[in-house]
Design a protein around this motif. Structure first.
Motif, PDB file in Angstrom:
ATOM      1  N   GLU A 163      -4.055  -2.338   3.387  1.00 15.97           N
ATOM      2  CA  GLU A 163      -3.437  -2.904   4.576  1.00 15.97           C
ATOM      3  C   GLU A 163      -4.517  -3.191   5.604  1.00 15.97           C
ATOM      4  N   ALA A 164      -4.188  -4.021   6.591  1.00 18.31           N
ATOM      5  CA  ALA A 164      -5.113  -4.334   7.674  1.00 18.31           C
ATOM      6  C   ALA A 164      -4.348  -4.345   8.985  1.00 18.31           C
ATOM      7  N   ALA A 165      -4.934  -3.691   9.992  1.00 16.15           N
ATOM      8  CA  ALA A 165      -4.329  -3.668  11.327  1.00 16.15           C
ATOM      9  C   ALA A 165      -5.378  -3.223  12.334  1.00 16.15           C
ATOM     10  N   GLU A 166      -5.340  -3.820  13.519  1.00 12.65           N
ATOM     11  CA  GLU A 166      -6.256  -3.456  14.610  1.00 12.65           C
ATOM     12  C   GLU A 166      -7.713  -3.446  14.147  1.00 12.65           C
ATOM     13  N   SER A 167      -8.130  -4.480  13.450  1.00 10.61           N
ATOM     14  CA  SER A 167      -9.503  -4.623  12.949  1.00 10.61           C
ATOM     15  C   SER A 167      -9.880  -3.532  11.956  1.00 10.61           C
ATOM     16  N   GLU A 168      -8.892  -2.852  11.421  1.00 10.90           N
ATOM     17  CA  GLU A 168      -9.119  -1.821  10.420  1.00 10.90           C
ATOM     18  C   GLU A 168      -8.601  -2.305   9.073  1.00 10.90           C
ATOM     19  N   GLU A 169      -9.260  -1.859   8.022  1.00 14.34           N
ATOM     20  CA  GLU A 169      -8.768  -2.112   6.672  1.00 14.34           C
ATOM     21  C   GLU A 169      -8.746  -0.773   5.947  1.00 14.34           C
ATOM     22  N   PHE A 170      -7.639  -0.463   5.305  1.00 11.86           N
ATOM     23  CA  PHE A 170      -7.465   0.854   4.718  1.00 11.86           C
ATOM     24  C   PHE A 170      -6.516   0.786   3.524  1.00 11.86           C
ATOM     25  N   SER A 171      -6.682   1.747   2.601  1.00 14.16           N
ATOM     26  CA  SER A 171      -5.784   1.842   1.452  1.00 14.16           C
ATOM     27  C   SER A 171      -4.835   3.015   1.674  1.00 14.16           C
TER      28      SER A 171
END
Length: 217
Positions: A163-171
């Motif tokens: 997922e991606a949100a607020e300039s973050e990308e994470f699993s």
């Protein structure tokens, strides 16, 4: 109003004015119903029975704020935690979910008849804010950080997906399910492919992929 069926038991003014006989419903309606007596064939109109109603106070939690509205429902309607209904007022049109049912003397219940309820506590589920805890790739939990995702209530969080949100990308590593959510067999999902709707998610746990995503090597 009670549900209109194909056949009703009502008195017939022609052959049985004091006792009910089976009647066929010819034309249902809100004002009156046209029926035909199964004994003598007499056609006449009846007034549908109405169910007494009550007005309930509803507190809606919406985006960190709350407001109060009113709804009218049959007095024998059972209201339960997890129920969802469309709330329409001059200020808002939203789908809300029951989170608590309050009786007199501030007693809280999982469910109750409408005529026993003083306040229904709810939250909006059309659009929701979901808290996400992101752990760094090296596993150092002390460096974990939190963000908030604002998504539609039916948005799907899938374990193992990115997922991606607020300039973050994470699993996504795991999702904790809310206590008012229905249709789940446990309160935490962490197997790849498991899916939890955003409106049912209390918190999402994830692994940071931001540095990997932007690495030039």
């Amino acid at each position: 109003m009670s549900e209109i069926q194909d056949r009703l038991g009502v008195p017939c003014p022609a052959c049985s004015p004091k006792l009910e006989t089976v009647h066929e419903v010819l034309s249902p309606g809100e004002g009156s119903i046209t029926v035909r007596c199964g004994e003598c064939g007499h056609v006449h109109k009846i007034q549908p029975e109405s169910t007494p109603e009550v007005t309930l106070d509803v507190v809606v939690s919406q985006g960190g704020e709350s407001f109060t509205a009113n709804v009218t429902t049959p007095e024998d309607e059972r209201v339960e935690v997890g129920d969802e209904f469309l709330l329409e007022t001059d200020e808002v049109l939203a789908t809300v979910r029951v989170t608590s049912v309050e009786l007199d003397e501030q007693r809280r219940r999982e469910s109750a008849r409408a005529d026993e309820i003083e306040t229904v506590w709810t939250r909006e589920v059309d659009n929701v804010a979901v808290n996400v805890t992101i752990h760094p790739e090296d596993g150092r939990r002390d460096d974990s950080r939190s963000i908030t995702m604002y998504v539609p209530g039916d948005y799907e969080f899938t374990i193992g997906e990115t997922e991606a949100a607020e300039s973050e990308e994470f699993s996504i590593d795991a999702v904790v399910v809310r206590g008012d959510a229905a249709g789940y067999d446990r309160d935490r999902y962490e197997m790849d492919g498991d899916v939890v709707l955003a409106k049912d998610a209390k918190r999402v746990y994830a692994w940071d992929e931001t540095s990997t995503a932007w690495s030039a090597w």
